[in-house]
Design an enzyme around this catalytic site. Structure first.
Site, PDB file in Angstrom:
ATOM      1  N   ARG A 230     -10.795  19.375  -6.151  1.00  0.00           N
ATOM      2  CA  ARG A 230     -11.025  20.821  -6.163  1.00  0.00           C
ATOM      3  C   ARG A 230     -12.509  21.072  -6.411  1.00  0.00           C
ATOM      4  O   ARG A 230     -13.161  20.349  -7.168  1.00  0.00           O
ATOM      5  CB  ARG A 230     -10.196  21.507  -7.263  1.00  0.00           C
ATOM      6  CG  ARG A 230      -8.711  21.639  -6.933  1.00  0.00           C
ATOM      7  CD  ARG A 230      -8.480  22.661  -5.834  1.00  0.00           C
ATOM      8  NE  ARG A 230      -7.066  22.915  -5.581  1.00  0.00           N
ATOM      9  CZ  ARG A 230      -6.333  22.310  -4.669  1.00  0.00           C
ATOM     10  NH1 ARG A 230      -6.884  21.353  -3.922  1.00  0.00           N
ATOM     11  NH2 ARG A 230      -5.060  22.619  -4.494  1.00  0.00           N
ATOM     12  N   GLU A 258     -15.872  28.686  -2.740  1.00  0.00           N
ATOM     13  CA  GLU A 258     -15.158  28.334  -1.521  1.00  0.00           C
ATOM     14  C   GLU A 258     -14.419  29.552  -0.984  1.00  0.00           C
ATOM     15  O   GLU A 258     -13.708  30.203  -1.752  1.00  0.00           O
ATOM     16  CB  GLU A 258     -14.160  27.208  -1.814  1.00  0.00           C
ATOM     17  CG  GLU A 258     -13.511  26.634  -0.579  1.00  0.00           C
ATOM     18  CD  GLU A 258     -12.571  25.461  -0.895  1.00  0.00           C
ATOM     19  OE1 GLU A 258     -11.418  25.515  -0.414  1.00  0.00           O
ATOM     20  OE2 GLU A 258     -12.975  24.533  -1.603  1.00  0.00           O
ATOM     21  N   HIS A 277     -12.435  22.167   3.522  1.00  0.00           N
ATOM     22  CA  HIS A 277     -11.148  21.993   2.846  1.00  0.00           C
ATOM     23  C   HIS A 277     -10.078  21.604   3.884  1.00  0.00           C
ATOM     24  O   HIS A 277      -9.011  22.222   3.976  1.00  0.00           O
ATOM     25  CB  HIS A 277     -10.744  23.271   2.113  1.00  0.00           C
ATOM     26  CG  HIS A 277      -9.785  23.005   0.987  1.00  0.00           C
ATOM     27  ND1 HIS A 277      -9.727  23.761  -0.153  1.00  0.00           N
ATOM     28  CD2 HIS A 277      -8.822  22.044   0.830  1.00  0.00           C
ATOM     29  CE1 HIS A 277      -8.795  23.315  -0.963  1.00  0.00           C
ATOM     30  NE2 HIS A 277      -8.227  22.266  -0.387  1.00  0.00           N
TER      31      HIS A 277
END
Length: 313
Positions: A230, A258, A277
């Site tokens: 993450r 993000e 991602h």
């Protein structure tokens, strides 16, 4: 006596249609489609006992929780539960699809490491200029390298297995020490000596900001930081000067913030390779996620605690 049919709320988006087929194989269930972006569920949908957030942008249906009066389980398709853990009441079972992502994500990690070692970003820049770059760059080999893997779950162990095939050596760190795995207290002492650091840990209060300035300073010169966990685990502001100076390199599938804004300085760091991602996003991953989800739901319907259930609430 016939068992009651349990309603399972499953996204109707294209990526989730495979889940309808997988979950329909469970006994005594009714797959009830829903739109993850809808503001209000129908009475039929609200009677569901199990909710599956969608494969993509899974946080969207969080607001629907209060409409599900019969809810007993939230089954995620992600490896981590950080986006949902704070919102799901503790009385409701929350489970992940841990294990489904190990193959795709570990493959991305390996490709990211090889991309940096073999200097593909530099080669592509030479190619864009039409330069035959023979002896104009310095490539490296994965053989003999030592990798520190922070996160010893299914993904971390699969990364270690694949690195081993290339002759690299892995050190694993997890939330607690066990057998061949170090605990978090040892982390600061063992960072140095590893030319590759891979983050596959989940986001928790203990891992948030774990890779900060002190951690980064302890990394070897020219080491590669690979984040497949993450974005919030890595302190972006601390990483930027290390990349700008050329002391460290990075391969990031997740960032903080993000998505990464168009004007963010991470984009311009020549020592960084960034993917959006998407480490798990290859054909077949969503089916793998739904197969693991079906196993967790089957355990829940038998009155058992699903193997991937997490503490929350």
């Amino acid at each position: 006596m016939t068992a009651a049919v349990v309603k399972i709320l499953v996204s109707s988006e294209a990526d989730d249609l495979v889940g309808h087929d997988v979950l329909n194989d469970l006994r005594n269930v009714e797959v009830v489609p829903y739109d993850p972006d809808v503001e209000e569920l129908t009475a039929h949908q609200s009677a569901a006992a199990v909710l599956l957030p969608p494969y993509r942008s899974s946080h969207r249906p969080i607001r629907l929780l209060e409409q599900l009066g019969s809810l007993g389980m939230v089954q995620l398709l992600s490896a981590g539960a950080d986006e949902w853990a704070a919102d799901v009441p503790s009385a409701i079972t929350l489970a992940t699809a841990r294990g489904a992502h190990a193959g795709p994500v570990s493959e991305w990690v390996l490709s990211a490491v090889l991309t940096q070692l073999r200097q593909w970003p530099t080669l592509v820049r030479f190619q864009d200029k039409g330069v035959w770059a023979h002896r104009k760059f310095e490539a490296d080999t994965l053989a003999g390298k030592r990798a520190l893997i922070v996160g010893a779950g299914a993904i971390g162990r699969e990364v270690a297995r694949r690195l081993d095939v290339f002759g690299a050596y892995s050190t694993l760190v997890a939330s607690r020490a066990r057998d061949d795995v170090f605990g978090p207290d040892a982390l600061t002492e063992i960072v140095s000596g590893h030319s590759i650091v891979v983050i596959t840990a989940p986001l928790t209060e203990k891992t948030r900001g774990l890779v900060g300035s002190e951690f980064l300073k302890r990394m070897d010169d020219n080491a590669i930081l690979v984040n497949a966990g993450r974005g919030q685990i890595v302190d972006t502001e601390a990483l930027l000067p290390e990349l700008a100076s050329g002391r460290l390199r990075a391969a990031l599938d997740v960032t903080d913030p993000e998505p990464l804004p168009i004007d963010h300085p991470l984009w311009s760091q020549k020592g960084a390779v960034i993917s959006p991602h998407s480490a798990r996003t290859v054909p077949g991953t969503n089916r793998l996620c739904y197969k693991v989800a079906a196993q967790q739901i089957a355990a829940f319907l038998r009155g058992e605690r699903p193997p991937n259930a997490v503490e929350h609430g």
